[in-house]
Scaffold this motif. Structure first.
Motif, short mmCIF file in Angstrom:
data_model
loop_
_atom_site.label_atom_id
_atom_site.label_comp_id
_atom_site.label_asym_id
_atom_site.label_seq_id
_atom_site.Cartn_x
_atom_site.Cartn_y
_atom_site.Cartn_z
N LEU A 116 0.84 -1.20 0.00
CA LEU A 116 0.00 0.00 0.00
C LEU A 116 0.87 1.24 0.00
O LEU A 116 1.90 1.26 0.68
N PRO A 117 0.52 2.20 -0.81
CA PRO A 117 -0.77 2.47 -1.41
C PRO A 117 -1.00 1.83 -2.78
O PRO A 117 -2.03 2.05 -3.39
N ARG A 160 -1.71 -1.31 -5.41
CA ARG A 160 -2.35 -2.62 -5.40
C ARG A 160 -2.49 -3.11 -6.83
O ARG A 160 -2.60 -2.31 -7.76
N ARG A 188 -2.96 3.11 -7.45
CA ARG A 188 -2.83 3.57 -6.06
C ARG A 188 -4.21 3.68 -5.45
O ARG A 188 -5.17 4.03 -6.13
N VAL A 189 -4.28 3.42 -4.15
CA VAL A 189 -5.57 3.51 -3.46
C VAL A 189 -5.83 4.91 -2.93
O VAL A 189 -6.96 5.23 -2.58
N ASP A 190 -4.80 5.76 -2.87
CA ASP A 190 -4.95 7.08 -2.27
C ASP A 190 -4.94 8.23 -3.27
O ASP A 190 -5.04 9.38 -2.88
N ALA A 195 5.32 3.23 -0.26
CA ALA A 195 4.79 2.51 0.92
C ALA A 195 5.34 3.11 2.21
O ALA A 195 4.59 3.26 3.18
N TYR A 241 3.52 6.28 2.77
CA TYR A 241 2.12 5.99 3.08
C TYR A 241 1.95 5.55 4.53
O TYR A 241 0.98 5.89 5.18
#
Length: 108
Positions: free
Chosen positions: A12-13, A15, A51-53, A103, A106
């Motif tokens: 993370l972030p 995936r 990215r998740v963010d 990461a 994050y």
């Protein structure tokens, strides 16, 4: 050699694309954003992660180019050489270092 989803140590972030609807939607978005002056134009590119963010996607091209890209524009940009950016990584190892650095940031 192009990295695969399985060859990267995803942290993370970042995936991998693991939802069946992710890949078609992100491939359409990538195609929408690229114009003939963009550095990724004309390259056979596949989005393999995101990215998740934020809105970044990880793109692997058939010529070995690895880039982070995407900005969710509704149409092709007028100045594609300027925005959206495509940050290139010279190797899978360099890409992994970028994932690891992201990461660490994050987790802070």
């Amino acid at each position: 050699m192009m990295p695969t989803v399985e060859s990267l140590n995803w942290r993370l972030p970042w995936r991998p694309l693991n939802h069946p609807l992710d890949l078609p939607a992100l491939q359409r978005q990538l195609k929408r954003e690229l114009a003939d002056d963009h550095p990724l134009w004309g390259k056979s590119a596949e989005v393999i992660g995101r990215r998740v963010d934020n809105d970044d996607g990880l793109v692997c091209c058939s010529d070995g180019t690895l880039a982070t890209h995407l900005d969710w524009a509704k149409e092709t940009h007028v100045k594609p050489w300027d925005y959206p950016s495509a940050l290139s990584h010279e190797s899978a190892a360099a890409l992994q270092r970028a994932i690891d650095a992201d990461a660490a940031d994050y987790d802070d």
